[in-house]
Motif scaffolding. Structure first.
Motif, mmCIF file in Angstrom:
data_model
loop_
_atom_site.group_PDB
_atom_site.id
_atom_site.type_symbol
_atom_site.label_atom_id
_atom_site.label_comp_id
_atom_site.label_asym_id
_atom_site.label_seq_id
_atom_site.Cartn_x
_atom_site.Cartn_y
_atom_site.Cartn_z
ATOM 1 N N LYS A 49 0.830 -1.216 0.000
ATOM 2 C CA LYS A 49 0.000 0.000 0.000
ATOM 3 C C LYS A 49 0.857 1.256 0.000
ATOM 4 O O LYS A 49 0.541 2.233 -0.669
ATOM 5 N N GLU A 50 1.949 1.244 0.771
ATOM 6 C CA GLU A 50 2.847 2.395 0.791
ATOM 7 C C GLU A 50 3.443 2.633 -0.592
ATOM 8 O O GLU A 50 3.517 3.766 -1.058
ATOM 9 N N ASP A 52 2.165 1.689 -3.529
ATOM 10 C CA ASP A 52 1.103 2.158 -4.417
ATOM 11 C C ASP A 52 0.805 3.634 -4.190
ATOM 12 O O ASP A 52 0.632 4.399 -5.145
ATOM 13 N N LEU A 53 0.764 4.025 -2.945
ATOM 14 C CA LEU A 53 0.484 5.415 -2.591
ATOM 15 C C LEU A 53 1.594 6.338 -3.095
ATOM 16 O O LEU A 53 1.328 7.352 -3.754
ATOM 17 N N ARG A 67 -7.476 13.192 0.634
ATOM 18 C CA ARG A 67 -7.393 11.920 1.343
ATOM 19 C C ARG A 67 -8.437 10.948 0.819
ATOM 20 O O ARG A 67 -8.164 9.759 0.651
ATOM 21 N N LEU A 70 -7.326 9.505 -2.489
ATOM 22 C CA LEU A 70 -6.266 8.525 -2.296
ATOM 23 C C LEU A 70 -6.825 7.212 -1.759
ATOM 24 O O LEU A 70 -6.422 6.131 -2.203
ATOM 25 N N ARG A 73 -8.586 5.451 -4.687
ATOM 26 C CA ARG A 73 -7.678 4.942 -5.715
ATOM 27 C C ARG A 73 -6.774 3.821 -5.220
ATOM 28 O O ARG A 73 -6.459 2.908 -5.977
ATOM 29 N N ILE A 74 -6.330 3.875 -3.985
ATOM 30 C CA ILE A 74 -5.386 2.880 -3.483
ATOM 31 C C ILE A 74 -6.101 1.719 -2.796
ATOM 32 O O ILE A 74 -5.807 0.564 -3.040
ATOM 33 N N TRP A 75 -7.045 2.015 -1.936
ATOM 34 C CA TRP A 75 -7.734 0.973 -1.181
ATOM 35 C C TRP A 75 -8.972 0.460 -1.902
ATOM 36 O O TRP A 75 -9.456 -0.618 -1.600
ATOM 37 N N VAL A 86 -4.684 7.025 5.403
ATOM 38 C CA VAL A 86 -3.778 7.686 4.453
ATOM 39 C C VAL A 86 -2.693 8.432 5.220
ATOM 40 O O VAL A 86 -1.506 8.329 4.897
ATOM 41 N N HIS A 89 -0.082 6.037 6.595
ATOM 42 C CA HIS A 89 0.796 5.511 5.550
ATOM 43 C C HIS A 89 1.790 6.574 5.075
ATOM 44 O O HIS A 89 2.957 6.267 4.842
ATOM 45 N N ILE A 90 1.330 7.807 4.945
ATOM 46 C CA ILE A 90 2.228 8.902 4.560
ATOM 47 C C ILE A 90 3.318 9.075 5.616
ATOM 48 O O ILE A 90 4.501 9.233 5.292
#
Length: 125
Positions: A49-50, A52-53, A67, A70, A73-75, A86, A89-90
């Protein structure tokens, strides 16, 4: 056409076909095919996930993502968690980049909105 675009937006980012382009932003090199991120000669171990983000932000360095966008799109559109996922992960990405010797913080917080990547992007094909 709008329906197709809406359906494509609902596909999680990691399930889309990735580009084989190597993205270079200042000292950071991203290799999407092998899902590797390097700072100069130091590999940075990111979770899926990190990665991909960070890859999404790197592909669109001048664009600020909310947020919510994101998360979608990612999850994926069916994620029922908190948008603070988010933020966490950031935070993890920033810490890992710093430990790997990144001389600057490439992820800029856009207060009240979300995040964007800063730095000069060079794409190698």
């Amino acid at each position: 056409m709008a329906r197709v675009k809406a359906l494509l937006r609902r596909i999680p980012f990691n399930q889309r076909q990735s580009s084989d382009q190597v993205i270079v932003i200042d000292e950071i090199t991203i290799k999407p095919e092998s899902r590797e991120l390097w700072i100069e000669n130091n590999a940075v171990a990111l979770t899926p996930k990190e990665f991909d983000l960070f890859f999404l932000l790197a592909k669109n360095p001048s664009r600020a993502f909310s947020r919510e966008e994101l998360l979608e799109r990612i999850w994926g559109a069916d994620f029922y968690g908190d948008f603070r996922a988010v933020d966490q992960h950031i935070k993890n990405i920033r810490e890992k980049l710093k430990k790997a010797g990144c001389p600057f913080n490439p992820i800029q917080t856009i207060w009240g909105h979300g995040y964007k990547l800063r730095g000069k992007k060079k794409t190698n094909e």
